[in-house]
Design a protein around this motif. Structure first.
Motif, short mmCIF file in Angstrom:
data_model
loop_
_atom_site.label_atom_id
_atom_site.label_comp_id
_atom_site.label_asym_id
_atom_site.label_seq_id
_atom_site.Cartn_x
_atom_site.Cartn_y
_atom_site.Cartn_z
N PHE A 7 0.82 -1.20 -0.04
CA PHE A 7 -0.06 -0.08 -0.01
C PHE A 7 0.94 1.17 0.01
CE2 PHE A 7 0.71 0.18 4.46
CZ PHE A 7 0.74 1.30 4.74
N VAL A 8 0.33 2.30 -0.38
CA VAL A 8 0.85 3.63 -0.35
C VAL A 8 -0.23 4.83 0.00
CG1 VAL A 8 1.91 5.33 -1.79
CG2 VAL A 8 2.45 3.11 -2.26
N MET A 9 0.13 5.41 0.86
CA MET A 9 -0.76 6.92 1.18
C MET A 9 -0.24 8.14 0.16
SD MET A 9 -1.01 6.55 5.19
CE MET A 9 -1.53 8.14 5.36
N LEU A 10 -1.21 8.58 -0.57
CA LEU A 10 -0.96 9.79 -1.47
C LEU A 10 -1.51 10.87 -1.04
CD1 LEU A 10 0.42 10.15 -4.20
CD2 LEU A 10 -1.56 9.67 -5.14
N ASP A 11 -0.56 11.87 -1.01
CA ASP A 11 -1.11 12.97 -0.59
C ASP A 11 -1.59 13.81 -1.82
OD1 ASP A 11 -1.74 15.57 1.10
OD2 ASP A 11 0.13 16.32 0.56
N VAL A 12 -2.87 14.02 -2.04
CA VAL A 12 -3.32 14.50 -3.28
C VAL A 12 -3.73 16.28 -2.91
CG1 VAL A 12 -5.21 14.41 -4.82
CG2 VAL A 12 -4.23 12.42 -3.79
N ARG A 13 -3.07 16.85 -4.27
CA ARG A 13 -3.38 18.33 -4.03
C ARG A 13 -4.45 18.62 -5.31
NH1 ARG A 13 2.31 21.14 -2.71
NH2 ARG A 13 2.31 20.21 -0.82
N GLU A 14 -3.84 18.42 -6.67
CA GLU A 14 -4.76 18.75 -7.85
C GLU A 14 -5.60 17.51 -8.08
OE1 GLU A 14 -4.15 19.94 -12.69
OE2 GLU A 14 -2.73 20.44 -10.96
N GLY A 15 -6.63 17.62 -8.30
CA GLY A 15 -7.61 16.37 -8.58
C GLY A 15 -8.39 15.89 -7.21
N LYS A 16 -7.98 16.51 -6.13
CA LYS A 16 -8.65 16.02 -4.88
C LYS A 16 -10.16 15.82 -4.86
CE LYS A 16 -8.08 20.30 -2.69
NZ LYS A 16 -8.87 20.91 -1.37
N ASP A 17 -10.81 16.92 -5.51
CA ASP A 17 -12.40 17.10 -5.56
C ASP A 17 -12.86 15.87 -6.43
OD1 ASP A 17 -12.47 19.35 -3.91
OD2 ASP A 17 -12.36 20.72 -5.75
N GLN A 18 -12.27 15.63 -7.68
CA GLN A 18 -12.59 14.32 -8.50
C GLN A 18 -12.33 13.13 -7.77
OE1 GLN A 18 -10.51 17.07 -9.38
NE2 GLN A 18 -11.05 17.69 -11.30
N LEU A 19 -11.61 13.11 -6.90
CA LEU A 19 -11.21 11.71 -6.17
C LEU A 19 -12.23 11.37 -5.18
CD1 LEU A 19 -7.51 11.39 -6.25
CD2 LEU A 19 -8.94 9.78 -7.31
N ARG A 20 -12.58 12.78 -4.30
CA ARG A 20 -13.66 12.54 -3.27
C ARG A 20 -14.86 12.16 -3.87
NH1 ARG A 20 -12.86 17.90 -1.34
NH2 ARG A 20 -11.20 17.11 -0.14
N ALA A 21 -15.21 13.08 -5.02
CA ALA A 21 -16.46 12.66 -5.46
C ALA A 21 -16.47 11.28 -5.98
CB ALA A 21 -16.88 13.48 -6.76
N HIS A 22 -15.35 10.79 -6.41
CA HIS A 22 -15.46 9.39 -7.12
C HIS A 22 -15.75 8.28 -6.00
CE1 HIS A 22 -14.56 6.01 -9.57
NE2 HIS A 22 -13.56 5.66 -8.72
N PHE A 23 -14.86 8.84 -4.67
CA PHE A 23 -15.05 7.81 -3.68
C PHE A 23 -16.07 8.10 -2.62
CE2 PHE A 23 -10.59 7.29 -5.38
CZ PHE A 23 -10.79 5.87 -5.53
N SER A 24 -17.19 8.70 -2.97
CA SER A 24 -17.95 9.38 -1.86
C SER A 24 -18.79 8.39 -1.08
CB SER A 24 -19.08 10.36 -2.58
OG SER A 24 -19.65 9.71 -3.64
N ASP A 25 -18.71 7.09 -1.68
CA ASP A 25 -19.29 6.12 -0.70
C ASP A 25 -18.70 5.75 0.40
OD1 ASP A 25 -17.13 4.72 -2.20
OD2 ASP A 25 -18.28 2.71 -2.05
N ARG A 26 -17.41 6.12 0.77
CA ARG A 26 -16.75 5.85 1.99
C ARG A 26 -16.11 7.16 2.61
NH1 ARG A 26 -16.63 1.72 4.67
NH2 ARG A 26 -14.37 2.07 4.90
#
Length: 103
Positions: A7-26
């Motif tokens: 596993f890796v933890m990734l600190d996301v800056r640009e694109g964070k809104d898109q990823l948050r929306a994509h994973f909004s089930d959790r």
């Protein structure tokens, strides 16, 4: 040198809104497998940032490039729809606030 990791933890800056929306089930943690997105991370390991627990040890990585396949575009959504309302605390004792992944 051979290195393995699961596993890796990734600190996301640009694109964070898109990823948050994509994973909004959790709110936090792994999502359903069908939501997982292929990612390629290029970077440089800069040093030890954790403790050796006998199984693994965390290393810090300076990220030079990240690419994700299948990232949804939410740039046209109103700000209220981009906010991760799933992260609003729902139980006593939670210290999370809207738009963060800290619990």
């Amino acid at each position: 040198m051979k290195i393995t990791s699961n596993f890796v933890m990734l600190d996301v800056r640009e694109g964070k809104d898109q990823l948050r929306a994509h994973f909004s089930d959790r709110r936090v943690g792994p999502s359903r497998r069908e939501l997982h997105l292929p990612v390629v991370i290029r970077g440089r390991i800069y040093g030890v940032i954790g403790h050796d627990d006998g199984v693994s040890i965390e290393m810090g990585v300076v990220v030079d490039e990240v690419s994700v396949d299948g990232l949804p575009d939410v740039s046209g959504l109103p700000v209220s729809d981009k906010t991760d309302t799933v992260n609003v605390p729902t139980s006593r004792g939670a210290t999370s606030s809207a738009g963060t992944d800290r619990a």
